[in-house]
Design a protein around this motif. Structure first.
Motif, PDB file in Angstrom:
ATOM      1  N   TRP A 159       1.604   2.112 -46.061  1.00 52.56           N
ATOM      2  CA  TRP A 159       0.207   1.976 -46.177  1.00 52.56           C
ATOM      3  C   TRP A 159       0.027   2.381 -47.748  1.00 52.56           C
ATOM      4  CZ3 TRP A 159       1.626   6.018 -42.798  1.00 52.56           C
ATOM      5  CH2 TRP A 159       1.491   5.526 -41.418  1.00 52.56           C
TER       6      TRP A 159
ATOM      7  N   ARG B 287      -7.625  -9.457 -40.656  1.00 55.75           N
ATOM      8  CA  ARG B 287      -6.298  -8.573 -40.120  1.00 55.75           C
ATOM      9  C   ARG B 287      -6.752  -7.293 -39.293  1.00 55.75           C
ATOM     10  NH1 ARG B 287      -2.736  -8.381 -45.687  1.00 55.75           N
ATOM     11  NH2 ARG B 287      -3.068 -10.442 -46.314  1.00 55.75           N
TER      12      ARG B 287
ATOM     13  N   HIS C 283      -6.728  -4.188 -37.887  1.00 52.94           N
ATOM     14  CA  HIS C 283      -6.348  -3.067 -38.114  1.00 52.94           C
ATOM     15  C   HIS C 283      -7.178  -1.957 -38.191  1.00 52.94           C
ATOM     16  CE1 HIS C 283      -3.090  -0.164 -39.968  1.00 52.94           C
ATOM     17  NE2 HIS C 283      -2.436  -1.370 -39.546  1.00 52.94           N
ATOM     18  N   TRP C 284      -6.771  -0.500 -38.091  1.00 57.80           N
ATOM     19  CA  TRP C 284      -7.533   0.574 -38.138  1.00 57.80           C
ATOM     20  C   TRP C 284      -7.734   1.266 -39.368  1.00 57.80           C
ATOM     21  CZ3 TRP C 284      -4.497   4.004 -40.195  1.00 57.80           C
ATOM     22  CH2 TRP C 284      -2.899   3.809 -39.919  1.00 57.80           C
TER      23      TRP C 284
ATOM     24  N   PRO D 257      -0.865  -2.645 -45.208  1.00 57.39           N
ATOM     25  CA  PRO D 257      -2.314  -2.213 -44.981  1.00 57.39           C
ATOM     26  C   PRO D 257      -2.657  -1.463 -46.179  1.00 57.39           C
ATOM     27  CG  PRO D 257      -1.110  -1.892 -42.997  1.00 57.39           C
ATOM     28  CD  PRO D 257       0.005  -2.137 -43.877  1.00 57.39           C
TER      29      PRO D 257
ATOM     30  N   ALA E 109      -6.744  -3.706 -33.590  1.00 55.63           N
ATOM     31  CA  ALA E 109      -6.628  -2.337 -34.290  1.00 55.63           C
ATOM     32  C   ALA E 109      -5.884  -1.363 -33.372  1.00 55.63           C
ATOM     33  CB  ALA E 109      -7.719  -2.079 -34.898  1.00 55.63           C
TER      34      ALA E 109
ATOM     35  N   ARG F 274      -2.364  -1.288 -33.060  1.00 52.89           N
ATOM     36  CA  ARG F 274      -1.579  -0.872 -34.220  1.00 52.89           C
ATOM     37  C   ARG F 274      -1.596   0.706 -34.423  1.00 52.89           C
ATOM     38  NH1 ARG F 274      -0.537  -4.615 -37.973  1.00 52.89           N
ATOM     39  NH2 ARG F 274       0.921  -3.040 -39.082  1.00 52.89           N
TER      40      ARG F 274
ATOM     41  N   ASP G 138       1.638   2.931 -34.718  1.00 51.11           N
ATOM     42  CA  ASP G 138       2.075   2.994 -36.196  1.00 51.11           C
ATOM     43  C   ASP G 138       1.992   4.059 -36.949  1.00 51.11           C
ATOM     44  OD1 ASP G 138       2.620   0.226 -35.872  1.00 51.11           O
ATOM     45  OD2 ASP G 138       1.080  -0.476 -37.360  1.00 51.11           O
TER      46      ASP G 138
END
Length: 585
Positions: A360, A411, A413-414, A454, A552, A555, A558
Motif C-alpha cells: 500500500w 478498482r 478495493h477497501w 493501492p 473489495a 481483497r 490482503d
C-alpha cells in the motif's frame, strides 16, 4: 502538488465526494449522526497511542524551517530539508543503514544520484524604480519572483529603461526597440523571454494572470513559481512581478520614461539529487511494506513543507511506539522524502523484488492548511471507485477539474474506506472536517496506482495561495498537521500489524460502509426517477457499487499476515452487501 500539467496521471475524475464532520459528530455518507463512533476494539490501542503521541507543534517547527527555502531537486534548499529530516531521524533512534546491525529495526539511508542538469538555487533579487527609495519587490519576501533557471546579474545589478510590450506577441516586439532595455510584458513568459533575449533585451519583468482560485484581485502581491528554459547561448534573467507591482510600473510609465535597477543572484551547480528513506523493519515479514511519500521540492509552506514535516513527525512517533513496545509492526513501514513522483516511481521500479512487497502507498501533500485562511479543506483523494464515474448527490469535483473515469477504470478495493475511517476516528475526537475526492493525480500516489499498488493522497484544496509566495508559515495549522499525521500513521501501523482482529474489524467497517453507500445510492436513484430518470440506469449504478464492494471484500485477506481462515466471515459480509443492493424500486 505538482505545478506541471498532470499528463502523467490516468484519466481524471469529475466528482468530489464530500463527507463533512461537524464538531462532536461522526459521519455516514456526509451526514452527521447522533454520536461520534469510537474506534473498534481491534483498532483502538494503536489509534489512541498514535493520537496521544503525535505533535502538530513539533511538525510545525520542521515545516517552518523547510519553508524558508526555495526547493528544487539537488539545490541547496532541497538538501537542507533532507539533512534536517535526517537529523530528526537520528534523534528519534534511526541509524544509518550502512552501519546498522542486521537486527536493527530503525534504519535510514540517503540515496544520491547524478543529475543531468545543474541544480538551480535562488539567493536574492530586487526591483527598484530609479528615483524611489524602496524596492518595488524583493526576495525572499517575494520568494517566487525569480523565474527558475534565471542567471545572475552583475553583483551590483543592472539599471536600464523599461519598455512595455503588452502581451509580448511578435507584433508587440516589432513595434518597439528593446535592445539594451528591460522588457515589461504579460503573456506566455517562456516565449516572451526567448523573444526578448534574441532581440537584445537586458532582461524581462513578466506579469502573471493567475487561476481564479488564487483570487488575484484580492491577493495583489501573489506570484506563482514557474520557470524558463535554460539557455546556454543567450542566458538571461526573468523576474515575475505581482499585479500590484505591474500596476505601479504601468502607472509610472504613463507619466514618462521609467528605468529600474534590478539585482538577481542565483547559483547553478553540479550537485546530486538526493532521496531520504527511513524504515521500521517488519518483525516477521520485512519484505512486505506500507510506504509513505512526501515530496520535498516546491517552495511553499503548505506545498509541500507540510508533507515533509508531518512525515518526519510520523517517523518519530512510530519509532517511539516501537521502542516502547506499544507497536510491533510485522511488515516494514517505509518513509520516503524526495522529488515528487520521480522518487516514488524510482523506488517502485528500481528493484522488482522490492516492488512486489509494496502492498500500500500513501502520499502526503499539502497536509497542514489553516483552512480558515486558505479556503482549502482536507481531502482524501481516493482510488478510482464508482463516484468517479457518476456525479451524484454530494459528489463534486475540485477546482482542478477533470473528466469522468470509465467503468473499466474502477478498482474494487477497501483501502479508501479504511483510510477514511481512520481519519473519522480522529475527527470524532477533534471536530476535524474530513472530505474525499475521486482520483485526479499529480502527486506521489500516482506511481503507486500506475504499478497497481493501492494508494491514496492526503491533501487540501482549494487553496487561494496555492503555488504562490503567500503560501507561507502563517497559512499552516499545527492542528491540521496533527490530525493528518495521526490518521496517516494509524493507517500504516494497523496494516503493518495484519493481525486477525484487525482483519475482521476492517471487514466489518467495510461492510457497514457498503451498506450506507448503497442506501445513499438507492435514495439518489429514487430522487432521479422522480425527475425523469430511467430505472435501467439507476439499477446499473447500484449494481456497480455492489460489485465494487463485493470485489473489495475479496481483497480483505490482503491485510492478513500469514495464512488466515476467513471464508465464513467473507461470505457473510457479501450476503449483507447483496441484501443492501436490492433495488427497492
Amino acid at each position: 502538488m505538482s505545478y506541471f500539467p498532470r499528463f502523467t496521471r490516468p484519466a481524471r475524475a469529475v466528482a468530489l465526494l464530500a463527507l463533512s464532520l461537524p464538531a462532536g459528530a461522526a459521519v455516514a455518507q456526509g451526514k452527521p449522526v447522533a454520536k461520534p463512533s469510537a474506534p473498534s476494539p481491534a483498532m483502538a490501542p494503536i489509534t489512541r497511542a498514535v493520537s496521544a503521541a503525535i505533535s502538530g507543534d513539533r511538525a510545525l517547527r520542521t515545516v517552518d524551517y523547510v519553508q524558508r527555502y526555495f526547493r528544487l531537486p539537488g539545490n541547496r534548499g532541497f538538501d537542507l530539508a533532507i539533512d534536517t529530516v535526517a537529523s530528526l531521524l537520528r534523534v528519534a533512534g534511526y541509524v544509518d543503514e550502512a552501519s546498522a546491525s542486521p537486527t536493527a529495526r530503525l534504519v535510514y539511508r540517503i540515496e544520491s544520484r547524478p543529475m543531468r542538469d545543474l541544480a538551480w538555487t535562488p539567493e536574492g533579487a530586487s526591483i527598484t524604480i530609479v528615483g524611489q527609495p524602496a524596492p518595488l519587490q524583493s526576495w525572499p519576501k517575494n520568494l517566487n519572483m525569480i523565474a527558475i533557471n534565471s542567471v545572475s546579474t552583475a553583483p551590483d545589478g543592472v539599471t536600464a529603461a523599461v519598455v512595455d510590450v503588452g502581451a509580448g506577441a511578435e507584433a508587440d516586439f516589432a513595434a518597439v526597440d528593446v535592445k539594451g532595455k528591460i522588457v515589461l510584458a504579460e503573456g506566455n513568459a517562456r516565449s516572451i523571454f526567448v523573444r526578448a533575449m534574441q532581440k537584445g533585451a537586458v532582461g524581462v519583468l513578466a506579469a502573471q494572470k493567475l487561476p481564479e482560485y488564487n483570487q488575484q484581485s484580492k491577493n495583489v502581491t501573489s506570484i506563482q513559481f514557474t520557470g524558463i528554459a535554460r539557455d546556454t547561448l543567450t542566458p538571461g534573467w526573468l523576474l515575475f512581478v505581482s499585479r500590484a507591482s505591474r500596476d505601479a510600473l504601468k502607472s509610472a510609465i504613463t507619466r514618462g520614461p521609467v528605468s529600474v535597477h534590478v539585482v538577481v543572484k542565483t547559483l547553478l551547480e553540479s550537485r546530486p539529487e538526493r532521496t531520504l528513506v527511513a524504515e521500521i523493519r517488519g518483525a516477521s515479514v520485512p519484505s512486505e511494506r506500507f510506504m509513505y511519500s512526501a515530496h520535498v521540492q516546491e517552495p511553499g509552506a503548505n506545498d509541500n513543507a507540510t508533507g515533509v514535516g508531518t512525515l518526519a513527525e510520523m517517523a518519530r512517533v512510530a519509532a517511539q511506539l516501537v521502542k516502547a513496545g506499544t507497536a510491533n509492526p510485522k511488515r516494514t513501514v517505509t518513509f520516503l522524502w524526495g522529488d515528487e513522483i520521480r522518487s516514488t516511481d524510482r523506488y517502485i521500479k528500481e528493484d522488482s523484488v522490492r516492488r512486489i512487497g509494496v502492498k500500500w502507498g500513501m502520499s502526503l501533500d499539502m497536509v497542514g492548511e489553516n483552512t480558515a485562511k486558505t479556503g482549502g479543506t482536507f481531502l482524501i483523494e481516493k482510488m478510482p471507485d464508482p463516484s468517479a464515474v457518476w456525479v451524484r448527490g454530494e459528489d463534486k469535483h475540485s477546482e482542478w477539474g477533470g473528466r469522468p473515469l470509465a467503468e473499466k477504470d474502477i478498482r474494487a478495493h477497501w483501502f479508501n474506506d479504511f483510510v477514511r475511517q481512520r481519519c473519522l476516528d480522529r475527527a470524532a475526537q477533534t471536530g476535524w472536517v474530513v472530505k474525499a475526492n475521486p482520483f485526479e493525480g499529480g502527486s506521489d500516489h500516482t506511481p503507486f496506482l500506475n504499478a497497481q499498488i493501492p494508494a491514496v493522497l492526503l491533501w487540501h484544496f482549494t487553496d487561494q495561495h496555492y503555488h504562490t509566495d503567500l503560501d507561507r508559515i502563517d497559512m499552516v495549522s499545527a492542528a491540521s498537521l496533527g490530525n493528518v499525521g495521526s490518521c496517516a500513521l494509524t493507517t500504516g501501523l494497523l496494516l503493518a500489524d495484519g493481525s486477525r482482529p484487525v482483519v475482521l474489524a476492517a471487514l466489518e467497517e467495510l461492510t457497514r460502509a457498503a451498506e450506507k453507500e448503497l442506501a445513499t445510492q438507492k435514495a439518489l436513484g429514487r430522487d432521479t426517477l422522480s425527475r425523469g430518470g430511467t430505472v435501467e440506469t439507476e439499477h446499473h449504478i447500484i449494481d456497480a457499487w455492489r460489485d465494487f464492494y463485493l470485489g473489495a471484500i475479496d481483497r480483505i485477506p490482503d491485510i492478513a499476515v500469514g495464512p488466515m481462515e476467513l471464508g465464513a466471515a467473507l461470505s457473510a459480509a457479501k450476503d449483507r452487501v447483496r441484501k443492501a443492493a436490492l433495488y427497492g424500486f
